[in-house]
Design an enzyme around this catalytic site. Sequence first.
Site, PDB file in Angstrom:
ATOM      1  N   CYS A   1      20.299 -52.517  95.978  1.00 58.67           N
ATOM      2  CA  CYS A   1      19.431 -53.488  95.252  1.00 58.67           C
ATOM      3  C   CYS A   1      19.027 -54.472  96.374  1.00 58.67           C
ATOM      4  O   CYS A   1      19.763 -55.173  97.111  1.00 58.67           O
ATOM      5  CB  CYS A   1      20.476 -54.245  94.254  1.00 58.67           C
ATOM      6  SG  CYS A   1      19.670 -55.787  93.493  1.00 58.67           S
TER       7      CYS A   1
ATOM      8  N   ASP B   1      42.312 -58.844  71.628  1.00 62.11           N
ATOM      9  CA  ASP B   1      41.230 -58.557  72.648  1.00 62.11           C
ATOM     10  C   ASP B   1      40.384 -60.075  72.899  1.00 62.11           C
ATOM     11  O   ASP B   1      39.366 -60.126  72.506  1.00 62.11           O
ATOM     12  CB  ASP B   1      40.315 -57.790  72.154  1.00 62.11           C
ATOM     13  CG  ASP B   1      38.995 -57.301  73.310  1.00 62.11           C
ATOM     14  OD1 ASP B   1      39.122 -57.885  74.246  1.00 62.11           O
ATOM     15  OD2 ASP B   1      38.279 -56.454  72.830  1.00 62.11           O
TER      16      ASP B   1
ATOM     17  N   CYS C   1      40.066 -59.297  79.466  1.00 64.41           N
ATOM     18  CA  CYS C   1      38.838 -59.252  80.440  1.00 64.41           C
ATOM     19  C   CYS C   1      39.297 -60.305  81.549  1.00 64.41           C
ATOM     20  O   CYS C   1      38.465 -60.232  82.259  1.00 64.41           O
ATOM     21  CB  CYS C   1      37.541 -59.632  79.909  1.00 64.41           C
ATOM     22  SG  CYS C   1      37.590 -61.236  78.652  1.00 64.41           S
TER      23      CYS C   1
HETATM   24  N1  SAH Z   1      37.379 -56.470  70.068  1.00 63.67           N
HETATM   25  C1  SAH Z   1      35.928 -56.767  69.847  1.00 63.67           C
HETATM   26  C2  SAH Z   1      35.403 -58.139  70.580  1.00 63.67           C
HETATM   27  C3  SAH Z   1      36.310 -58.699  71.739  1.00 63.67           C
HETATM   28  S1  SAH Z   1      35.439 -59.924  72.724  1.00 63.67           S
HETATM   29  C4  SAH Z   1      35.270 -55.945  70.688  1.00 63.67           C
HETATM   30  O1  SAH Z   1      35.707 -55.254  71.611  1.00 63.67           O
HETATM   31  O2  SAH Z   1      34.132 -55.622  70.277  1.00 63.67           O
HETATM   32  C5  SAH Z   1      36.503 -61.210  72.241  1.00 63.67           C
HETATM   33  C6  SAH Z   1      36.035 -61.876  70.581  1.00 63.67           C
HETATM   34  O3  SAH Z   1      36.615 -62.821  70.388  1.00 63.67           O
HETATM   35  C7  SAH Z   1      34.502 -62.439  70.436  1.00 63.67           C
HETATM   36  O4  SAH Z   1      34.079 -61.702  69.388  1.00 63.67           O
HETATM   37  C8  SAH Z   1      34.687 -63.717  70.373  1.00 63.67           C
HETATM   38  O5  SAH Z   1      33.895 -64.459  69.425  1.00 63.67           O
HETATM   39  C9  SAH Z   1      35.988 -63.905  69.545  1.00 63.67           C
HETATM   40  N2  SAH Z   1      36.749 -65.136  69.754  1.00 63.67           N
HETATM   41  C10 SAH Z   1      36.723 -66.097  70.625  1.00 63.67           C
HETATM   42  N3  SAH Z   1      37.667 -66.967  70.454  1.00 63.67           N
HETATM   43  C11 SAH Z   1      38.187 -66.961  69.113  1.00 63.67           C
HETATM   44  C12 SAH Z   1      39.344 -67.187  68.456  1.00 63.67           C
HETATM   45  N4  SAH Z   1      40.017 -68.666  68.784  1.00 63.67           N
HETATM   46  N5  SAH Z   1      39.733 -66.717  67.462  1.00 63.67           N
HETATM   47  C13 SAH Z   1      39.265 -65.589  66.910  1.00 63.67           C
HETATM   48  N6  SAH Z   1      38.253 -64.825  67.757  1.00 63.67           N
HETATM   49  C14 SAH Z   1      37.818 -65.431  68.652  1.00 63.67           C
END
Ligand code: SAH
Length: 449
Positions: free
Chosen positions: A72, A379, A406
């Site tokens: 890149c 997650d 993550c």
């Molecule tokens: N499991 C899903 C999303 C993972 S990302 C996938 O793999 O597609 C993490 C998610 O947690 C996001 O959608 C975010 O909006 C949500 N999130 C962030 N803080 C949160 C909280 N306090 N309670 C519930 N969800 C939350």
Amino acid sequence: MLTKNQVYEATITDYTTEGQGIAHIEGCAVFIPNAVAGERCRIRVELVRKTWAAGKIVEILEKSPHRVNRECPVAKLCGGCDFWHMDYEEETRLKAERVRACLNRIGGEQLESVPILAAPTCRGYRNKAQYPVAAKKNRAYAGFFRAGTHDVVENDRCLILPEETDRVKSVVMDYVNQNHVSVYDETSHTGLLRHIYVRRGAVSGQILVCLVINGRSIPKAHALVAQLKKIPGFTTLVLSIHTKKGNAVLGDAFVTLHGPGYIEDTLCGLNFRLSPRSFYQVNHHQAQRLYEAAISQAQITKADTVLDLYCGVGTITLAMAAAAGKVIGVEVIPQAVEDARDNARRNGIENAEFFCGDAGQAALELERKGIRADVVIVDPPRKGLNADTIEALSRFAPRRIVYVSCDPATLARDVAALKARGYVLQNAMAADLFPRCSHVETVVLLSRK
Ligand code: SAH
């Protein structure tokens, strides 16, 4: 004490979580960008603090066999990627090692190694881009921020994006320049266009274009739509109204100018609707492999009620539904919950239920109502689980907890907390969803003692 601007000779021994090289000089950890472990270098120390220092490579005396020429052209400037200067083998090695080190040091494990699901390609994998815009000498341009700044580095072709996504950026910037649309300036909080956000379904090819604006409307929208329609897959144009100061990319309100306001994509054999505000993993191929691994570790049976905390648009929740008795998803973003409910309907899934709210609070409430959870998937975002979520998990006492993370450091912290509440770590695997970038995903299985 190291001396600023002095050149030292040292060997790069390790990496920071952001992917910078680390050398120990006179007992001080020195952080060095664009370094590869094992390299012997002459390093100019440019910043000295009490417990650490930062420097730059002046000369590489012994080059690592893992060092490569950057494919890149803007890699050195652009803050988007971190690893174009090393081969992919070294990148995946350091990511797996970071996960292992966190789980051992913070999580109290004694793992000898952690396997990593490497990606089949480092190119064109990202299904989402958020380009900041800037202007110089009456010409507007878009690109990505230089690391640690808000200077926009222009880039015609970003190698980790599909070509169509970069084409959208070019079309939007042509429209901006031809119609003298103003560009946002964060110092004066003036100007209209802030970010161009593009999401493209890896399987469907459908493209959502979202212009983030410091205002309520854009001029000549029909002319822009006419140009965007020339790009294969263009499906919808949305405005995100963002008139507040600050670093958040998206605003709170969305206005659809063309198409349905969302795109669809296929993941794990299911069809998903994705609104602009909803989270969706950026690497489709690797996300699917990660979810398959998570679901297989959960070992769900038809007798099980499965709770999916932080469920987004219900990707993992709905992919588990066929194997489970009942699945329950919890997510804090209302648009994502609407997507999740719609996604259950469009796939004919009747044993899924979604709640909008904070994962910890909602889980505690479900537990108080007498709902049981045999298996829980979590997650969370990078900050990991909050105290309520850990408390809810401990009250539910599920047979298994599958934790998709993550950030290996917060994962390891939470693993330690769950171990103190009667769980054991059964399995840990890293997955590379962000080739050339320093982030790494991990999935671990914890089971009740
Ligand atoms: N499991 C899903 C999303 C993972 S990302 C996938 O793999 O597609 C993490 C998610 O947690 C996001 O959608 C975010 O909006 C949500 N999130 C962030 N803080 C949160 C909280 N306090 N309670 C519930 N969800 C939350």
